[in-house]
Each structure stands twice: as C-alpha cells, then as structure tokens.
Design an enzyme around this catalytic site. Structure first.
Site, PDB file in Angstrom:
ATOM      1  N   LYS A  23       0.857  -1.185   0.000  1.00  0.00           N
ATOM      2  CA  LYS A  23       0.000   0.000   0.000  1.00  0.00           C
ATOM      3  C   LYS A  23       0.884   1.223   0.000  1.00  0.00           C
ATOM      4  O   LYS A  23       1.787   1.340   0.845  1.00  0.00           O
ATOM      5  CB  LYS A  23      -0.888  -0.003   1.264  1.00  0.00           C
ATOM      6  CG  LYS A  23      -1.843   1.145   1.330  1.00  0.00           C
ATOM      7  CD  LYS A  23      -3.148   0.827   0.619  1.00  0.00           C
ATOM      8  CE  LYS A  23      -3.930   2.068   0.271  1.00  0.00           C
ATOM      9  NZ  LYS A  23      -3.527   2.722  -1.016  1.00  0.00           N
ATOM     10  N   GLN A  29       7.241   3.771   3.965  1.00  0.00           N
ATOM     11  CA  GLN A  29       5.826   3.378   3.992  1.00  0.00           C
ATOM     12  C   GLN A  29       5.604   2.100   4.812  1.00  0.00           C
ATOM     13  O   GLN A  29       4.555   1.940   5.430  1.00  0.00           O
ATOM     14  CB  GLN A  29       5.356   3.162   2.543  1.00  0.00           C
ATOM     15  CG  GLN A  29       3.865   3.192   2.345  1.00  0.00           C
ATOM     16  CD  GLN A  29       3.299   4.603   2.244  1.00  0.00           C
ATOM     17  OE1 GLN A  29       3.837   5.446   1.559  1.00  0.00           O
ATOM     18  NE2 GLN A  29       2.185   4.852   2.926  1.00  0.00           N
ATOM     19  N   LYS A  81       5.353   1.664  -3.027  1.00  0.00           N
ATOM     20  CA  LYS A  81       5.277   3.018  -3.580  1.00  0.00           C
ATOM     21  C   LYS A  81       5.571   2.921  -5.066  1.00  0.00           C
ATOM     22  O   LYS A  81       6.228   1.978  -5.509  1.00  0.00           O
ATOM     23  CB  LYS A  81       6.322   3.919  -2.907  1.00  0.00           C
ATOM     24  CG  LYS A  81       6.059   5.394  -3.069  1.00  0.00           C
ATOM     25  CD  LYS A  81       5.083   5.948  -2.040  1.00  0.00           C
ATOM     26  CE  LYS A  81       4.699   7.368  -2.357  1.00  0.00           C
ATOM     27  NZ  LYS A  81       3.878   7.977  -1.291  1.00  0.00           N
ATOM     28  N   ASP A 132      -0.156  10.764  -4.713  1.00  0.00           N
ATOM     29  CA  ASP A 132       0.983  11.411  -4.039  1.00  0.00           C
ATOM     30  C   ASP A 132       1.230  12.674  -4.867  1.00  0.00           C
ATOM     31  O   ASP A 132       0.317  13.137  -5.571  1.00  0.00           O
ATOM     32  CB  ASP A 132       2.206  10.479  -4.011  1.00  0.00           C
ATOM     33  CG  ASP A 132       3.321  10.991  -3.105  1.00  0.00           C
ATOM     34  OD1 ASP A 132       3.239  10.817  -1.888  1.00  0.00           O
ATOM     35  OD2 ASP A 132       4.296  11.605  -3.619  1.00  0.00           O
ATOM     36  N   THR A 157      -4.559  13.455   5.125  1.00  0.00           N
ATOM     37  CA  THR A 157      -3.149  13.644   5.485  1.00  0.00           C
ATOM     38  C   THR A 157      -2.968  14.966   6.230  1.00  0.00           C
ATOM     39  O   THR A 157      -2.321  15.020   7.287  1.00  0.00           O
ATOM     40  CB  THR A 157      -2.245  13.575   4.244  1.00  0.00           C
ATOM     41  OG1 THR A 157      -2.563  12.388   3.516  1.00  0.00           O
ATOM     42  CG2 THR A 157      -0.778  13.549   4.634  1.00  0.00           C
ATOM     43  N   SER A 172      -6.948   5.701   3.710  1.00  0.00           N
ATOM     44  CA  SER A 172      -6.941   4.805   2.544  1.00  0.00           C
ATOM     45  C   SER A 172      -7.316   3.384   2.972  1.00  0.00           C
ATOM     46  O   SER A 172      -8.088   2.698   2.292  1.00  0.00           O
ATOM     47  CB  SER A 172      -5.562   4.773   1.888  1.00  0.00           C
ATOM     48  OG  SER A 172      -5.418   5.833   0.973  1.00  0.00           O
TER      49      SER A 172
END
Ligand code: NDP
Length: 453
Positions: A97, A118, A133, A173, A217, A385
């Site tokens: 993820k 991550q 990622k 992102d 975020t 998410s």
C-alpha cells in the site's frame, strides 16, 4: 569500527553500509535507511534473534521492483516515453500500500525511500497494510487533460497486471490527485473487467472513494501536532503557523489548523511562497490550486496586503510557533532548522515525506523543539486509505464524522504508541526513535513468525 559500539549498533551499521555499497546511486534511499536503522539499535540489542534471522538484510531489500516503459502520444502527435516504477517493498502486514508520484524528479532512489518509509508508517496505523510506492518521471504540469489521460492509460496498461485489491493497492501522491486516479482506475477496470473498487484508494466519492480521504493527510498531521502540543500544555489556538506547499496535504493542514484557531501566514509552491499578514485565505488557495491549476504567485493579485517571494526555501525565515513542511523531501536543511529554532518555533510536524534532512532533525531534537516525523505525523492519509479499502470490501460508506473520528483516534494512538516506545527504549520524548521502533517491532515479529521468506 569502534569497540564501544553495541551489538545492535554494529549490526545496523553493517547493514546500512552494505546498502550503500550495493546501491551506490541512491542517496535518498540511503538517507531513509540510515534514519531508521540507526534508531533501532536499542531494540536489536534486546532481540539478538532479529540479527540471527537476517531481519534487517531482508527488510532493506524490496520483495519486488517493477520498472517499465510508458509510451504515449502528446497533443502534437509526438511519441513521448516516460519510465514507470512500482516498488513492492514488504507485504508482512497486508497488501502493498502506498501512493504513486508523478514528478520529473522521480527515480528509483526516490521511490525506494518512499516505499521503505511506507512499511513503518503503515505498520504504525495499526491497520492491515504492507509497504509499497510507485510513480513516474512524467510531469503533469502544463499537460492537457487528454495528455494526462493518455499517459495514465499507458501507465496502467502495464501496472494492472501487478496490482489488485488483495495484492497491491496504489493511491495518490505528488502530481497524482483525483483526476489521475480516475483515469488509472478507469483503465484498470476496462482491462480487468468487473469493478474491483478496492484496487485504488483516493477514488472519487461517487465511485467508491471515502469521505475524509482528501482531507486525511493534512487533518491527520494537525491532529498529531495537537497531541504533541498537549504534552507541553499548548494548543494551536492563537499560534502563528507556516505551511510549505499548496497541494493536497498543505491545503487541508491549513484548513484544520485554522479551524483550531491558528493564524497560518504563509504557504508556497515550487516557484516561491506567499506571506499574508492577515492570514492565508484558503478559499483563494483552493480555487487557484484545486480548480484553476495556477501558480501560488497569483494569490497576491487577490489579496493586496500579501507579498510573493520567488524562492520557496526562504519560507522558513518567517518567524512562527509551528512549522508544517508539506511540499517535498529535504526542504528543511540544517540552516533552515537553525533559523526556525532561533525564531522560537515550538513544534515541527512533517506533512511531506522526509522534508527535514538528518542534520535538521538533529537541530530540532537538540533544541528541544517538539518534532513529529513524517512516518507518524502524515500517516493519516494512508490510514484513511485503509478505511476506504474496508468500506469497499463491505460495500458500505461511513459518514464524514465517522471517518474523521476514526482518523483522530488513529493519530492519537500513533502519537501515544510512539511516545511509549521511545520511553521504553531509553529515548523519552523522541518521536523519531519512538515511531521507528513502534513501526518496526510489528513488522519484525511477523517476519520472524513467517520464517525466512
Ligand atoms: P501535491 O502534488 O498535491 O502538492 C505538492 C506541493 O509541493 C505543491 O505545492 C508543489 O509545488 C510542492 N512541491 C513539489 N515538489 C517540490 C519541490 N521539489 N520543491 C518545492 N516544492 C515542491 O502533493 P501532496 O500534497 O499530495 O504531497 C506533498 C507531500 O506529502 C509529499 O512529500 C508526499 O509524499 C507527502 N504525502 C502525501 C500524502 C497524500 O495523501 N497526498 C500522504 C502522505 C505523505 P508545485 O505545484 O510548484 O510543484
């Protein structure tokens, strides 16, 4: 190597040096590995079984790296070729993820640093997600909608075979927002058939997206910093705040900070920053950035008291109580950190990934500034998410208030767990060490339990 090093320090350092030898051209990845491994020494000292199981050597090596050609045709009929990446770093806790970044600076080092971070960030959320990622050196800036769509379709024509709701779930992102995710999800659906909503997060609300994902975020960052401030009897109310960036993370960090009574006086983009002594008018920033896709310099045309300064790095010269770097990696260096500290900053919360250099972090910790590292402070995005994935599996949606309450609870838990880990391993108050250890321990235990794979 000095004889005074503990076994844990020695092990961490040897693995770090092996990474540098093996992948010499990847400075951002080295920086992320250094920051994490060197803070794990107290855990490695207490758990020699981790070294025996080659745990760090396995952790720093991605399970899989996918690199691919992304050919597309621009509006003039020219063939253009970009490079696509997906690093599937660690699936111990759940499906890979992590977001996709579209920016001309993207290369393997950047994607590996982001994917490595991550792993620990996702572990800290307490939700069942592994680390990954991806992205491309494609620059969406200045491209027409048709060009962005053709690029996204070509990108997904290769990536689709490597992802899936239980395998690898990308999100946005830098340079990847609702528009790009819409195009990529559409192409995935077309190739695969059926409607696997859970293959992407950050989707539009009408086709499986979660309420609060867009805000998550930025809001989560402010909830985290609020927890840090509480430890000193402080709050956002009446504080002067500087936020770098004016993208997704920055906009919603500004929104929540303002809701909590702060005065946000500056924000930026890669061209420069705006300073508004009356406080940044977020409706203007949202219109310029979310709707019109314009430069932040245009802000001063609407607010005559505001000033525009063409070097975005100078934003840290503005005196503030709270600094929220929300643009990109390494945007606060040692000098900027010293300036912030000299101007009386009391808290720094990292909204971007790795926005502070290692030297800058040392300055903040050395001067007693409350410091919230990215993998803890900006984990709210990936946490929501994961909540989007849950809602997709249930084919059910929670209300804004329900998701926001869960996000707030998750950020409070991450703060508490990081503080407790820091205390337990001899670094009270150090959230860098605490977040690394708390995130690492869960992954490490699962990797041990699953054998040498
Ligand atoms: P956006 O693309 O929405 O916005 C990025 C902002 O940062 C823009 O204002 C951009 O300016 C600026 N920026 C980008 N690169 C640079 C650079 N090299 N120098 C100066 N400014 C720059 O991205 P996000 O808001 O989504 O992401 C921002 C940061 O937050 C990244 O580090 C990302 O990894 C991190 N993050 C994002 C999450 C999310 O949910 N979106 C989750 C967790 C972390 P310009 O428009 O001029 O390029």
């Amino acid at each position: 190597m000095s004889l005074t090093l503990t076994a844990g320090q020695k092990y961490a350092h040897e693995v770090y040096e092996a990474v540098v030898r093996r992948d010499p051209g990847e400075p951002e990845f080295h920086q992320a590995v250094y920051e994490i491994l060197h803070s794990l020494a107290p855990v490695l000292d207490q758990h020699p079984e981790f070294a025996q199981a080659g745990l760090l050597e396995r952790l720093v090596e991605p399970e899989r790296i996918i690199m691919f050609r992304v050919p597309w045709v621009d509006d003039q009929g020219n063939v253009r070729v970009n490079r696509g990446f997906r690093v599937q770093f660690n699936s111990a806790i759940g499906p890979y993820k992590g977001g996709l970044r579209f920016h001309p600076t993207v290369n393997l080092s950047i994607i590996k640093f982001l994917g490595f971070e991550q792993i620990f960030k996702n572990s800290l959320t307490g939700l069942p997600i592994g680390g990954g990622k991806g992205g491309s050196d494609f620059d969406p800036k200045g491209k027409s909608d048709g060009e962005v769509m053709r690029f996204c379709q070509s990108f997904m024509t290769e990536l689709y075979r490597h992802i899936g709701p239980d395998i690898d779930v990308p999100a946005g992102d830098i340079g990847v927002g609702a528009r790009e995710i819409g195009y990529m999800f559409g192409q995935y659906r077309r190739i695969r058939g059926g409607n696997e909503a859970g293959v992407f997060t950050g989707k539009g609300i009408d086709y499986g997206g979660s309420l609060v994902r867009k805000e998550a975020t930025g809001y989560g960052l402010v909830y985290f910093v609020e927890e840090m401030l509480k430890t000193r009897g402080e709050s956002f109310a009446g504080k002067t705040v500087v936020v770098s960036g004016s993208g997704n993370v920055a906009i919603y960090a500004i929104e929540k900070a303002q809701q909590l009574g702060a005065r946000v006086v500056a924000c930026s983009d890669s061209g420069g920053y705006v300073y508004d002594p009356d406080g940044i008018r977020l409706d203007t920033v949202k219109r310029l950035k979310e709707v019109e896709r314009k430069r932040i310099s245009e802000y001063v045309n609407h607010h005559p008291k505001a000033t525009y300064h063409p070097d975005c790095r100078d934003i840290w010269n503005i005196p503030c109580h709270i600094a929220l770097p929300c643009a990109t990696q390494n945007e606060i260096d040692k000098k900027a950190a010293e300036t912030l500290a000299a101007n009386g900053v009391i808290a720094v919360g990292e909204g971007a990934n790795m926005p502070s250099t290692l030297e800058a972090i040392d300055v903040f910790l050395g001067k007693g500034v409350l410091f919230g590292p990215a993998k803890a402070a900006n984990a709210g995005g990936v946490a929501v998410s994961a909540l989007e994935m849950s809602q997709n599996s249930m084919r059910f949606s929670w209300t804004f208030e329900e998701v926001d309450a869960k996000l707030k609870q998750i950020m409070t838990n991450i703060h508490r767990n990081s503080l407790e880990a820091a205390e337990a391993y001899g670094h009270p108050g150090n959230l860098v060490v605490g977040a690394n250890i708390a995130g690492f321990l869960k992954v490490a235990r699962i990797m041990l339990a699953n054998g040498i794979i």
